[in-house]
Structures are given as C-alpha cells and as structure tokens.
Design a protein around this motif. Structure first.
Motif, short mmCIF file in Angstrom:
data_model
loop_
_atom_site.label_atom_id
_atom_site.label_comp_id
_atom_site.label_asym_id
_atom_site.label_seq_id
_atom_site.Cartn_x
_atom_site.Cartn_y
_atom_site.Cartn_z
N PRO A 55 0.86 -1.07 0.13
CA PRO A 55 -0.08 -0.03 0.07
C PRO A 55 0.95 1.22 -0.05
CG PRO A 55 0.01 -1.20 2.18
CD PRO A 55 0.74 -1.91 1.35
N ALA A 56 0.45 2.12 -0.83
CA ALA A 56 1.16 3.62 -0.88
C ALA A 56 1.15 4.22 0.29
CB ALA A 56 0.69 4.18 -1.94
N ALA A 57 2.06 4.76 0.79
CA ALA A 57 2.43 5.48 2.03
C ALA A 57 1.49 6.90 1.70
CB ALA A 57 3.72 6.02 2.54
N ASP A 58 0.85 7.28 2.80
CA ASP A 58 0.04 8.51 2.92
C ASP A 58 1.12 9.72 2.93
OD1 ASP A 58 -1.91 10.44 3.08
OD2 ASP A 58 -2.41 10.13 5.34
N GLU A 59 0.98 10.39 1.85
CA GLU A 59 1.98 11.53 1.71
C GLU A 59 1.93 12.80 2.81
OE1 GLU A 59 2.67 15.08 -1.58
OE2 GLU A 59 2.15 13.35 -2.39
N SER A 60 0.67 13.17 3.33
CA SER A 60 0.68 13.92 4.43
C SER A 60 1.22 13.47 5.59
CB SER A 60 -0.83 14.17 4.71
OG SER A 60 -1.46 13.21 5.18
N LYS A 61 1.23 12.13 5.93
CA LYS A 61 1.83 11.47 7.26
C LYS A 61 3.24 11.30 6.92
CE LYS A 61 1.45 7.37 9.98
NZ LYS A 61 0.80 6.17 10.25
N THR A 62 3.91 11.14 5.49
CA THR A 62 5.30 11.38 5.46
C THR A 62 5.65 12.59 5.56
OG1 THR A 62 4.78 9.45 3.74
CG2 THR A 62 6.98 10.88 3.54
N LEU A 63 4.94 13.61 5.17
CA LEU A 63 5.62 15.13 5.26
C LEU A 63 5.64 15.47 6.85
CD1 LEU A 63 3.72 16.91 2.36
CD2 LEU A 63 5.93 16.27 2.58
N GLU A 64 4.71 15.05 7.66
CA GLU A 64 4.55 15.34 9.04
C GLU A 64 5.71 14.56 9.64
OE1 GLU A 64 3.86 16.90 12.31
OE2 GLU A 64 2.79 17.44 10.63
N GLN A 68 8.96 16.28 11.61
CA GLN A 68 9.25 16.04 13.28
C GLN A 68 10.95 15.65 13.05
OE1 GLN A 68 7.44 16.31 15.93
NE2 GLN A 68 9.30 15.68 16.96
N LEU A 69 11.39 14.98 12.16
CA LEU A 69 12.87 14.63 12.20
C LEU A 69 13.58 15.86 12.02
CD1 LEU A 69 12.67 11.41 9.86
CD2 LEU A 69 13.12 11.47 12.30
N ARG A 70 13.30 16.72 11.17
CA ARG A 70 13.71 18.06 10.94
C ARG A 70 14.03 18.81 12.22
NH1 ARG A 70 17.51 20.11 7.57
NH2 ARG A 70 16.37 19.87 5.92
N GLN A 71 12.79 18.74 13.10
CA GLN A 71 12.81 19.67 14.35
C GLN A 71 13.78 18.82 15.37
OE1 GLN A 71 8.63 19.68 15.24
NE2 GLN A 71 8.28 21.24 13.94
N ASP A 72 13.56 17.57 15.42
CA ASP A 72 14.48 16.86 16.15
C ASP A 72 15.96 16.88 15.92
OD1 ASP A 72 12.50 15.76 17.44
OD2 ASP A 72 12.53 13.71 16.21
N ASP A 73 16.34 16.99 14.63
CA ASP A 73 17.98 17.42 14.24
C ASP A 73 18.08 18.73 14.59
OD1 ASP A 73 17.98 14.84 12.99
OD2 ASP A 73 17.50 15.39 11.08
N ASP A 74 17.37 19.61 14.47
CA ASP A 74 17.63 21.00 14.68
C ASP A 74 17.96 21.02 16.23
OD1 ASP A 74 17.57 22.04 12.08
OD2 ASP A 74 15.45 22.90 12.21
#
Length: 87
Positions: A55-64, A68-74
């Motif tokens: 099943p294709a991943a939900d794009e909005s979930k992937t963006l979210e 979150q990963l970007r915030q954690d990295d920062d």
C-alpha cells in the motif's frame, strides 16, 4: 555421524520446496475441463495475492514525519553547538 542425519534433512528440504512452474504443470494433467479451469483460476488468484503491491504511504503522514525529524535534528544541532570544546 553428522552426515548420516544431514542427508535426509537436505532431501526433505529439497522435496518440500516446489517452484511455481511445478504447480502450474499439475493443472495441465487434469482431464476434466471444468476441474482444470478451476485449478488455473485458483493459481491465478494465489499469484495475484502474492504480487499485490504494498500500500502506498500517505503523503501527508510522510511530510509530518519529515517535519518532526527536521525539528529533532535542529534541537540536537543546537545542543551540540552549546558544548564548550577545549575549555
């Protein structure tokens, strides 16, 4: 001693793994046409379920998740920046 027990295990393993081509050949030898066609239909259904795409991943979930990963990295980079090196 080990070879005595290993050989039967290898034979059982080789016989238990049958390729898909061997399964298809079994239907060819069924004499009654309705039974043979039913066999082919079952095989088609089995292959379709095996080949079903993930099943294709939900794009909005992937963006979210990426946000979150970007915030954690920062946050990690900011905390590393405050470490005194060579004090």
């Amino acid at each position: 001693m080990l070879l005595k027990h290993a050989l039967p295990a290898v034979v059982v393993l080789a016989l238990s793994t049958t390729p898909a081509a061997a399964l298809e050949q079994n239907c060819r030898f069924i004499q009654a046409k309705p039974d043979r066609e039913a066999c082919y239909k079952r095989q088609e259904e089995e292959l379709a379920t095996k080949r079903k795409p993930a099943p294709a991943a939900d794009e909005s979930k992937t963006l979210e998740t990426m946000r979150q990963l970007r915030q954690d990295d920062d946050a990690v980079y900011r905390s590393i920046n405050n470490i005194c090196r060579g004090c």
